[in-house]
Design a protein around this motif. Structure first.
Motif, PDB file in Angstrom:
ATOM      1  N   ALA A  42      43.575  45.801  30.598  1.00  0.00           N
ATOM      2  CA  ALA A  42      44.044  44.703  31.201  1.00  0.00           C
ATOM      3  C   ALA A  42      45.631  44.488  30.997  1.00  0.00           C
ATOM      4  CB  ALA A  42      43.530  43.454  30.631  1.00  0.00           C
ATOM      5  N   PHE A  43      46.151  44.765  30.011  1.00  0.00           N
ATOM      6  CA  PHE A  43      47.463  45.211  29.735  1.00  0.00           C
ATOM      7  C   PHE A  43      48.058  46.206  30.428  1.00  0.00           C
ATOM      8  CE2 PHE A  43      46.545  42.628  25.598  1.00  0.00           C
ATOM      9  CZ  PHE A  43      47.245  41.400  25.808  1.00  0.00           C
ATOM     10  N   GLU A  44      47.527  47.310  30.630  1.00  0.00           N
ATOM     11  CA  GLU A  44      47.906  48.259  31.355  1.00  0.00           C
ATOM     12  C   GLU A  44      48.010  47.739  32.914  1.00  0.00           C
ATOM     13  OE1 GLU A  44      49.057  50.731  29.707  1.00  0.00           O
ATOM     14  OE2 GLU A  44      49.816  51.608  31.369  1.00  0.00           O
ATOM     15  N   ALA A  49      51.728  46.736  37.247  1.00  0.00           N
ATOM     16  CA  ALA A  49      52.144  45.967  38.371  1.00  0.00           C
ATOM     17  C   ALA A  49      53.396  45.128  38.233  1.00  0.00           C
ATOM     18  CB  ALA A  49      51.009  44.899  38.683  1.00  0.00           C
ATOM     19  N   GLY A  50      53.901  45.418  37.062  1.00  0.00           N
ATOM     20  CA  GLY A  50      55.156  44.844  36.596  1.00  0.00           C
ATOM     21  C   GLY A  50      55.053  43.358  36.519  1.00  0.00           C
ATOM     22  N   ARG A  51      53.848  43.064  35.854  1.00  0.00           N
ATOM     23  CA  ARG A  51      53.641  41.343  35.834  1.00  0.00           C
ATOM     24  C   ARG A  51      53.855  41.047  34.227  1.00  0.00           C
ATOM     25  NH1 ARG A  51      48.996  39.594  39.779  1.00  0.00           N
ATOM     26  NH2 ARG A  51      50.182  37.972  39.671  1.00  0.00           N
ATOM     27  N   THR A  52      53.948  39.945  33.816  1.00  0.00           N
ATOM     28  CA  THR A  52      54.202  39.448  32.561  1.00  0.00           C
ATOM     29  C   THR A  52      52.922  38.425  32.189  1.00  0.00           C
ATOM     30  OG1 THR A  52      55.082  37.422  33.435  1.00  0.00           O
ATOM     31  CG2 THR A  52      56.487  39.348  32.482  1.00  0.00           C
ATOM     32  N   VAL A  53      52.835  37.995  31.059  1.00  0.00           N
ATOM     33  CA  VAL A  53      51.712  37.267  30.632  1.00  0.00           C
ATOM     34  C   VAL A  53      51.947  35.798  30.900  1.00  0.00           C
ATOM     35  CG1 VAL A  53      50.306  35.877  28.476  1.00  0.00           C
ATOM     36  CG2 VAL A  53      50.571  38.417  28.880  1.00  0.00           C
ATOM     37  N   ARG A  54      51.326  35.060  31.883  1.00  0.00           N
ATOM     38  CA  ARG A  54      51.758  33.795  32.403  1.00  0.00           C
ATOM     39  C   ARG A  54      52.042  32.682  31.288  1.00  0.00           C
ATOM     40  NH1 ARG A  54      52.369  31.326  37.834  1.00  0.00           N
ATOM     41  NH2 ARG A  54      52.427  29.092  37.157  1.00  0.00           N
ATOM     42  N   GLN A  55      51.154  32.653  30.644  1.00  0.00           N
ATOM     43  CA  GLN A  55      51.295  31.591  29.221  1.00  0.00           C
ATOM     44  C   GLN A  55      50.887  32.068  28.029  1.00  0.00           C
ATOM     45  OE1 GLN A  55      49.136  28.185  31.135  1.00  0.00           O
ATOM     46  NE2 GLN A  55      51.095  27.158  31.233  1.00  0.00           N
ATOM     47  N   GLU A 152      42.700  40.484  32.879  1.00  0.00           N
ATOM     48  CA  GLU A 152      43.862  40.984  33.593  1.00  0.00           C
ATOM     49  C   GLU A 152      44.180  39.659  34.208  1.00  0.00           C
ATOM     50  OE1 GLU A 152      44.329  44.535  35.381  1.00  0.00           O
ATOM     51  OE2 GLU A 152      46.026  44.023  36.472  1.00  0.00           O
ATOM     52  N   HIS A 153      43.317  39.123  35.148  1.00  0.00           N
ATOM     53  CA  HIS A 153      43.522  38.265  35.995  1.00  0.00           C
ATOM     54  C   HIS A 153      44.158  36.592  35.128  1.00  0.00           C
ATOM     55  CE1 HIS A 153      42.693  34.743  38.994  1.00  0.00           C
ATOM     56  NE2 HIS A 153      42.652  35.808  39.893  1.00  0.00           N
ATOM     57  N   VAL A 154      43.304  36.462  34.075  1.00  0.00           N
ATOM     58  CA  VAL A 154      43.448  35.372  33.275  1.00  0.00           C
ATOM     59  C   VAL A 154      45.223  35.472  32.548  1.00  0.00           C
ATOM     60  CG1 VAL A 154      43.119  34.041  31.344  1.00  0.00           C
ATOM     61  CG2 VAL A 154      41.286  34.644  32.739  1.00  0.00           C
ATOM     62  N   LEU A 155      45.410  36.627  32.285  1.00  0.00           N
ATOM     63  CA  LEU A 155      46.514  36.970  31.440  1.00  0.00           C
ATOM     64  C   LEU A 155      47.750  36.707  32.482  1.00  0.00           C
ATOM     65  CD1 LEU A 155      46.050  40.300  29.560  1.00  0.00           C
ATOM     66  CD2 LEU A 155      46.616  38.032  28.609  1.00  0.00           C
ATOM     67  N   ALA A 156      47.254  37.275  33.622  1.00  0.00           N
ATOM     68  CA  ALA A 156      48.667  37.187  34.710  1.00  0.00           C
ATOM     69  C   ALA A 156      48.868  35.795  35.411  1.00  0.00           C
ATOM     70  CB  ALA A 156      48.374  38.305  35.870  1.00  0.00           C
TER      71      ALA A 156
END
Ligand SMILES: CC(C)[C@H](C(=O)O)[C@@H](O)C(=O)O
Ligand code: SF4
Length: 468
Positions: A42-44, A49-55, A152-156
């Motif tokens: 998920a972190f990978e 995708a160059g995304r961060t953890v939203r919250q 991954e979806h929740v992290l993003a």
């Protein structure tokens, strides 16, 4: 008048961000727990995708499955576990997520840690890439396991795509007899419904016997909702819930606490709410349960005997239960109290909390673990361990011949060095007795902590109701 709603309906509705015509919903997620097994990809994915953890503040990471339960101050020996653990540490650093590492006093099994820290609160949506996330439902939260792509979806996004489940209520009336515990309630429920009985439902546990349980007991019940096939388990919050959560590190404080309690009071199912499915059990009639097979539904009273699969009319089921008996090395008609044990495991997110350890200490104080038995006690968290040691429980355990370990999942699933040897038979306070669950060809009998403690001393199962 508004339509009466169940607790599940209320929490679900409160979190809907978007609802499509076909019923697909986007749910806001309040809390995300992360462990080393289901998070690396998920972190990978985020990284790629160059995304961060939203919250990040709504995410808490802790290492539990792979950690050895022996001294960890000199590093992790097993190379695979070391990589797994280092990966989580690195991901937590890279993405700014709070992380309890293997040397942190607050480290432990994710489902013990969440409530302990007040990270788990009533009315919340709580997810984790782990099936036993249902545990947190004991606080009147909507909590369930998710897959790695959903992690991954929740992290993003801090949201999750969900369909509304059906409502199932299990009411347990009356009072439990002496020696019968929360674990016996949930194993009895699974015995009634089977492992698929809860499919497509969220199960609310209600009734006098559930209200009488401590928070630890309620967590034991909700922990195994998933073993009954339910998406989640939940119990309405009450004074015990608030007392447990008050002043926890992450619980709301001051006025925010008062406001939270006022809100939590509104969560319980309305009196005339309609449940799609109902089951009633009488607590007074429940015995201490022992599982005899390789599914949590294979339950029997400790006073009973191994059942005869030939009594089962459906061929598939008959054959599968024969296979289970063969795997378990048991014969129909064998009295449960005649089954001898090689190992005893006390711990896991089902029964590794302080109350469980107190019960065990009471049963084994001044006694000795049977010569033929190797018994270990693994606290569910560092906080549980510290509390147990402050109460002197560790001294009781060690004097009785138990191995007293560092916190983690341990022999619940044998992802570390704690495992059964082929053919070994174990009384375990965990939640799964699948083939190989506690080690290749290992044989698991699920029981309550009190039953496991008595079995460790006697070297066989004992009916703790009749033991003098
Ligand atoms: C490793 C993890 C994904 C798994 C789960 O989801 O439950 C484990 O905790 C278990 O109990 O089998
Ligand atoms: S203790 Fe067992 S059931 Fe609980 S999270 Fe760990 S492996 Fe899964």
């Amino acid at each position: 008048m508004a339509k009466p709603r169940t607790m599940y309906d209320k929490i679900f509705d409160e979190h809907v961000v978007d609802r499509q015509d076909d019923g697909t919903c986007l749910l806001y997620i309040d809390r995300h727990l992360v462990h080393e097994v289901t998070s690396p990809q998920a972190f990978e994915g985020l990284r790629l995708a160059g995304r961060t953890v939203r919250q990040p503040a709504k995410t808490l990471a802790v290492v539990d499955h792979n950690v050895p339960t022996t001294d960890r101050t000199h590093g992790i020996e097993d190379p695979e576990s070391a990589i797994q653990i280092e990966t989580l540490a690195q991901n937590a650093r890279d993405f700014g997520v709070e992380y309890f590492d293997e040397l942190d006093k607050r480290q432990g099994i994710v489902h013990v840690v969440g409530p302990e820290q007040g990270f788990t609160l009533p009315g919340m949506t709580i997810v984790c890439g782990d099936s036993h996330t249902s545990t947190h439902g004991a606080f009147g939260a909507l909590a369930h396991g998710i897959g790695t792509s959903e992690v991954e979806h929740v992290l993003a996004t801090q949201t999750l795509i969900q369909q509304k489940a059906k409502n199932f209520r299990v009411t347990v009336d009356g009072k439990l007899p002496e020696g019968v515990t929360a674990k016996d309630i949930i194993l009895s429920i699974i015995g009634e419904t089977g492992t698929a009985g809860g499919t497509g439902h969220v199960m609310e546990y209600a009734g006098e016997a559930i209200r009488a349980l401590s928070m630890e007991g309620r967590m034991t019940v909700c922990n195994m909702a998933i073993e009954g096939g339910a998406r989640a388990g939940m119990i309405a919050p009450d004074e015990k819930t608030y007392a447990y959560l008050k002043d926890r590190p992450k619980s709301p404080k001051g006025e925010a606490w008062d406001a939270a309690v006022r809100y939590w009071e509104t969560l319980r199912s309305d009196d005339d709410a309609v449940f799609d499915t109902e089951l009633r059990l009488d607590a007074a009639s429940l015995p201490p349960i022992v599982t005899w097979g390789t599914s949590p539904e294979d339950v029997i009273s400790v006073a009973g005997a191994v059942p005869d699969p030939d009594q089962i009319p459906q061929e598939n089921k008959r054959l599968s239960k024969w296979r289970a008996l063969e795997y378990m090395g048991l014969k129909p008609g064998t009295k449960i109290t005649d089954i001898t044990l090689d190992r005893v495991f006390i711990g896991s997110c089902t029964n590794g909390r302080i109350e469980d350890l107190r019960v065990v200490a009471k049963m084994v104080e001044g006694k000795r673990v049977h010569d033929a038995v190797n018994a270990m006690i693994v606290p569910g968290s560092g906080i549980v361990k510290m509390q147990a040691e402050a109460e002197g429980l560790d001294a009781i355990f060690k004097a009785a011949g138990f191995d007293w370990r560092e916190p983690g999942c341990s022999m619940c699933l044998a992802m570390n060095a704690d495992r059964l040897a082929p053919g070994e038979r174990c009384a375990s306070t965990s939640n799964r007795n699948f083939e190989g669950r506690q080690g290749f060809k290992g044989r698991t009998h699920l029981v309550s902590p009190a039953m496991a403690a008595a079995a460790a001393i006697a070297g066989r199962f004992v009916d703790i109701r009749t033991r003098g």
